[in-house]
Design a protein around this motif. Structure first.
Motif, PDB file in Angstrom:
ATOM      1  N   SER A 140       0.853  -1.183   0.000  1.00 53.74           N
ATOM      2  CA  SER A 140       0.000   0.000   0.000  1.00 53.74           C
ATOM      3  C   SER A 140       0.890   1.234   0.000  1.00 53.74           C
ATOM      4  O   SER A 140       2.082   1.166   0.308  1.00 53.74           O
ATOM      5  CB  SER A 140      -0.882   0.004   1.254  1.00 53.74           C
ATOM      6  N   GLU A 141       0.297   2.366  -0.303  1.00 54.19           N
ATOM      7  CA  GLU A 141       1.048   3.628  -0.320  1.00 54.19           C
ATOM      8  C   GLU A 141       1.644   3.907   1.057  1.00 54.19           C
ATOM      9  O   GLU A 141       2.796   4.326   1.178  1.00 54.19           O
ATOM     10  CB  GLU A 141       0.098   4.765  -0.735  1.00 54.19           C
ATOM     11  N   GLU A 142       0.859   3.634   2.113  1.00 54.76           N
ATOM     12  CA  GLU A 142       1.321   3.875   3.489  1.00 54.76           C
ATOM     13  C   GLU A 142       2.559   3.021   3.809  1.00 54.76           C
ATOM     14  O   GLU A 142       3.549   3.504   4.357  1.00 54.76           O
ATOM     15  CB  GLU A 142       0.193   3.536   4.477  1.00 54.76           C
ATOM     16  N   ALA A 143       2.505   1.739   3.425  1.00 57.61           N
ATOM     17  CA  ALA A 143       3.616   0.841   3.720  1.00 57.61           C
ATOM     18  C   ALA A 143       4.853   1.201   2.895  1.00 57.61           C
ATOM     19  O   ALA A 143       5.977   1.139   3.389  1.00 57.61           O
ATOM     20  CB  ALA A 143       3.201  -0.606   3.446  1.00 57.61           C
ATOM     21  N   THR A 144       4.651   1.597   1.646  1.00 54.66           N
ATOM     22  CA  THR A 144       5.772   1.996   0.783  1.00 54.66           C
ATOM     23  C   THR A 144       6.464   3.229   1.357  1.00 54.66           C
ATOM     24  O   THR A 144       7.696   3.312   1.414  1.00 54.66           O
ATOM     25  CB  THR A 144       5.270   2.286  -0.654  1.00 54.66           C
ATOM     26  N   GLU A 145       5.659   4.175   1.811  1.00 53.10           N
ATOM     27  CA  GLU A 145       6.192   5.394   2.422  1.00 53.10           C
ATOM     28  C   GLU A 145       6.959   5.055   3.705  1.00 53.10           C
ATOM     29  O   GLU A 145       8.042   5.588   3.968  1.00 53.10           O
ATOM     30  CB  GLU A 145       5.018   6.320   2.764  1.00 53.10           C
ATOM     31  N   ALA A 146       6.402   4.139   4.487  1.00 54.65           N
ATOM     32  CA  ALA A 146       7.028   3.724   5.753  1.00 54.65           C
ATOM     33  C   ALA A 146       8.388   3.076   5.485  1.00 54.65           C
ATOM     34  O   ALA A 146       9.359   3.336   6.199  1.00 54.65           O
ATOM     35  CB  ALA A 146       6.112   2.754   6.490  1.00 54.65           C
ATOM     36  N   LEU A 147       8.466   2.255   4.452  1.00 48.62           N
ATOM     37  CA  LEU A 147       9.745   1.629   4.091  1.00 48.62           C
ATOM     38  C   LEU A 147      10.775   2.691   3.720  1.00 48.62           C
ATOM     39  O   LEU A 147      11.943   2.597   4.101  1.00 48.62           O
ATOM     40  CB  LEU A 147       9.564   0.678   2.903  1.00 48.62           C
ATOM     41  N   GLY A 148      10.331   3.691   2.985  1.00 51.49           N
ATOM     42  CA  GLY A 148      11.216   4.805   2.609  1.00 51.49           C
ATOM     43  C   GLY A 148      11.729   5.527   3.845  1.00 51.49           C
ATOM     44  O   GLY A 148      12.905   5.914   3.921  1.00 51.49           O
ATOM     45  N   ASP A 149      10.841   5.699   4.846  1.00 51.16           N
ATOM     46  CA  ASP A 149      11.251   6.346   6.097  1.00 51.16           C
ATOM     47  C   ASP A 149      12.324   5.526   6.806  1.00 51.16           C
ATOM     48  O   ASP A 149      13.288   6.073   7.345  1.00 51.16           O
ATOM     49  CB  ASP A 149      10.043   6.538   7.026  1.00 51.16           C
ATOM     50  N   LEU A 150      12.160   4.187   6.818  1.00 50.06           N
ATOM     51  CA  LEU A 150      13.159   3.331   7.464  1.00 50.06           C
ATOM     52  C   LEU A 150      14.511   3.458   6.756  1.00 50.06           C
ATOM     53  O   LEU A 150      15.555   3.472   7.410  1.00 50.06           O
ATOM     54  CB  LEU A 150      12.707   1.866   7.460  1.00 50.06           C
ATOM     55  N   GLN A 151      14.478   3.566   5.426  1.00 53.48           N
ATOM     56  CA  GLN A 151      15.735   3.747   4.675  1.00 53.48           C
ATOM     57  C   GLN A 151      16.406   5.056   5.076  1.00 53.48           C
ATOM     58  O   GLN A 151      17.627   5.114   5.238  1.00 53.48           O
ATOM     59  CB  GLN A 151      15.461   3.721   3.167  1.00 53.48           C
ATOM     60  N   GLN A 152      15.599   6.106   5.256  1.00 52.92           N
ATOM     61  CA  GLN A 152      16.157   7.406   5.667  1.00 52.92           C
ATOM     62  C   GLN A 152      16.755   7.342   7.062  1.00 52.92           C
ATOM     63  O   GLN A 152      17.823   7.888   7.315  1.00 52.92           O
ATOM     64  CB  GLN A 152      15.077   8.486   5.636  1.00 52.92           C
ATOM     65  N   ILE A 153      16.075   6.656   7.977  1.00 51.18           N
ATOM     66  CA  ILE A 153      16.584   6.525   9.348  1.00 51.18           C
ATOM     67  C   ILE A 153      17.887   5.723   9.339  1.00 51.18           C
ATOM     68  O   ILE A 153      18.840   6.056  10.039  1.00 51.18           O
ATOM     69  CB  ILE A 153      15.526   5.879  10.276  1.00 51.18           C
ATOM     70  N   ALA A 154      17.930   4.675   8.511  1.00 47.38           N
ATOM     71  CA  ALA A 154      19.153   3.869   8.400  1.00 47.38           C
ATOM     72  C   ALA A 154      20.314   4.734   7.913  1.00 47.38           C
ATOM     73  O   ALA A 154      21.426   4.645   8.430  1.00 47.38           O
ATOM     74  CB  ALA A 154      18.918   2.696   7.446  1.00 47.38           C
ATOM     75  N   ARG A 155      20.048   5.593   6.941  1.00 46.65           N
ATOM     76  CA  ARG A 155      21.102   6.477   6.404  1.00 46.65           C
ATOM     77  C   ARG A 155      21.480   7.563   7.405  1.00 46.65           C
ATOM     78  O   ARG A 155      22.628   7.996   7.457  1.00 46.65           O
ATOM     79  CB  ARG A 155      20.641   7.124   5.100  1.00 46.65           C
ATOM     80  N   ALA A 156      20.517   8.009   8.205  1.00 48.96           N
ATOM     81  CA  ALA A 156      20.766   9.093   9.162  1.00 48.96           C
ATOM     82  C   ALA A 156      21.847   8.717  10.167  1.00 48.96           C
ATOM     83  O   ALA A 156      22.562   9.577  10.666  1.00 48.96           O
ATOM     84  CB  ALA A 156      19.490   9.459   9.900  1.00 48.96           C
ATOM     85  N   GLY A 157      21.968   7.436  10.440  1.00 51.45           N
ATOM     86  CA  GLY A 157      22.989   6.994  11.387  1.00 51.45           C
ATOM     87  C   GLY A 157      24.388   7.189  10.855  1.00 51.45           C
ATOM     88  O   GLY A 157      25.354   7.170  11.610  1.00 51.45           O
ATOM     89  N   LEU A 158      24.516   7.389   9.546  1.00 50.59           N
ATOM     90  CA  LEU A 158      25.845   7.536   8.939  1.00 50.59           C
ATOM     91  C   LEU A 158      26.314   8.979   8.921  1.00 50.59           C
ATOM     92  O   LEU A 158      27.456   9.262   8.632  1.00 50.59           O
ATOM     93  CB  LEU A 158      25.819   7.014   7.486  1.00 50.59           C
ATOM     94  N   THR A 159      25.383   9.903   9.173  1.00 52.77           N
ATOM     95  CA  THR A 159      25.764  11.319   9.110  1.00 52.77           C
ATOM     96  C   THR A 159      25.510  11.979  10.451  1.00 52.77           C
ATOM     97  O   THR A 159      24.622  11.577  11.183  1.00 52.77           O
ATOM     98  CB  THR A 159      24.931  12.055   8.041  1.00 52.77           C
ATOM     99  N   SER A 160      26.270  12.974  10.742  1.00 52.60           N
ATOM    100  CA  SER A 160      26.060  13.714  11.987  1.00 52.60           C
ATOM    101  C   SER A 160      25.651  15.131  11.636  1.00 52.60           C
ATOM    102  O   SER A 160      26.355  15.820  10.913  1.00 52.60           O
ATOM    103  CB  SER A 160      27.358  13.722  12.789  1.00 52.60           C
ATOM    104  N   PRO A 161      24.499  15.595  12.129  1.00 49.86           N
ATOM    105  CA  PRO A 161      24.018  16.925  11.763  1.00 49.86           C
ATOM    106  C   PRO A 161      24.685  18.049  12.565  1.00 49.86           C
ATOM    107  O   PRO A 161      24.213  19.158  12.569  1.00 49.86           O
ATOM    108  CB  PRO A 161      22.528  16.851  12.073  1.00 49.86           C
ATOM    109  N   ALA A 162      25.766  17.745  13.271  1.00 42.65           N
ATOM    110  CA  ALA A 162      26.403  18.752  14.133  1.00 42.65           C
ATOM    111  C   ALA A 162      26.748  20.010  13.350  1.00 42.65           C
ATOM    112  O   ALA A 162      27.221  19.951  12.230  1.00 42.65           O
ATOM    113  CB  ALA A 162      27.667  18.166  14.747  1.00 42.65           C
ATOM    114  N   GLY A 163      26.488  21.128  13.967  1.00 45.89           N
ATOM    115  CA  GLY A 163      26.867  22.397  13.341  1.00 45.89           C
ATOM    116  C   GLY A 163      25.754  23.055  12.556  1.00 45.89           C
ATOM    117  O   GLY A 163      25.846  24.227  12.233  1.00 45.89           O
ATOM    118  N   ASP A 164      24.697  22.338  12.238  1.00 42.47           N
ATOM    119  CA  ASP A 164      23.606  22.925  11.448  1.00 42.47           C
ATOM    120  C   ASP A 164      22.952  24.097  12.169  1.00 42.47           C
ATOM    121  O   ASP A 164      22.650  25.108  11.578  1.00 42.47           O
ATOM    122  CB  ASP A 164      22.533  21.873  11.121  1.00 42.47           C
ATOM    123  N   GLU A 165      22.737  23.912  13.502  1.00 48.40           N
ATOM    124  CA  GLU A 165      22.064  24.971  14.253  1.00 48.40           C
ATOM    125  C   GLU A 165      22.927  26.235  14.299  1.00 48.40           C
ATOM    126  O   GLU A 165      22.427  27.342  14.165  1.00 48.40           O
ATOM    127  CB  GLU A 165      21.762  24.524  15.702  1.00 48.40           C
TER     128      GLU A 165
END
Length: 195
Positions: free
Chosen positions: A125-150
């Motif tokens: 479903s569209e909801e599940a496809t979107e949710a999978l995309g979110d998990l991919q983003q969270i997985a990638r987020a662990g590789l980057t550090s947003p330090a300094g943005d603020e």
């Protein structure tokens, strides 16, 4: 009846005798949840052999193997629980937030790997496809550090309390997404009415 709790995270890390760090142990649980949701792992042995393929827990001694089998049983019960008492296997709250964040990212990486064991997924479903995309983003987020943005934007940096709250919200979101995907990929049960 309540599902069994997962084994104590810190104790299992000790049992691994340095073979797994916190993020890798979380990744193992992600793999397990992905395999169960995709119906690609029906036994603890399926799970252990797939971990070995991914080069996680390759040299699992008897104690680690036993506790991973226990984690398999608990997770199967939790994902089948009608009251949705499912938990992610992550480091305890007293561990540094950075370690827990990295572990969550690797949990998501593991989940996606476990989900893919059986080959391409059916149409979701569209909801599940979107949710999978979110998990991919969270997985990638662990590789980057947003330090300094603020600092660059002139905004106040978030407080430790803000960061803890945000982390808890992401953990809860991943938990709910896992249950949504489990339901969707499982299809109707034998006793479910056909509408």
């Amino acid at each position: 009846m309540s599902p069994d709790p997962l084994p104590d995270f810190g104790h299992v890390l000790l049992l691994s005798r340095g073979e797994l760090d916190a993020a890798e142990l979380s990744e193992c649980h992600g793999v397990l949840c992905g395999m169960i949701c995709g119906e690609n792992g029906n036994t603890a042995q399926d799970f252990m052999s797939h971990l070995s393929t991914l080069e996680l827990a390759v040299e699992a001694g008897t104690s680690l193997h036993d506790v991973m089998s226990e984690a398999f049983d608990s997770t199967m019960q939790q994902l089948a629980d009608d009251e949705l008492r499912f938990h992610l296997w992550l480091p305890d709250d007293d561990q540094p937030l950075e370690e827990r964040t990295q572990s969550l990212a690797q949990w998501c990486t593991g989940f996606l790997a476990g989900l893919g064991v059986g080959g391409p997924l059916p149409d979701l479903s569209e909801e599940a496809t979107e949710a999978l995309g979110d998990l991919q983003q969270i997985a990638r987020a662990g590789l980057t550090s947003p330090a300094g943005d603020e600092a660059a934007s002139g905004e106040e940096p978030p407080t430790e309390e803000d960061n803890e709250k945000a982390f808890s919200e992401v953990v809860e979101y991943v938990r709910v997404v896992t249950l949504i995907l489990r339901e969707e990929l499982r299809g109707p049960g034998v006793d479910d009415p056909i509408h």
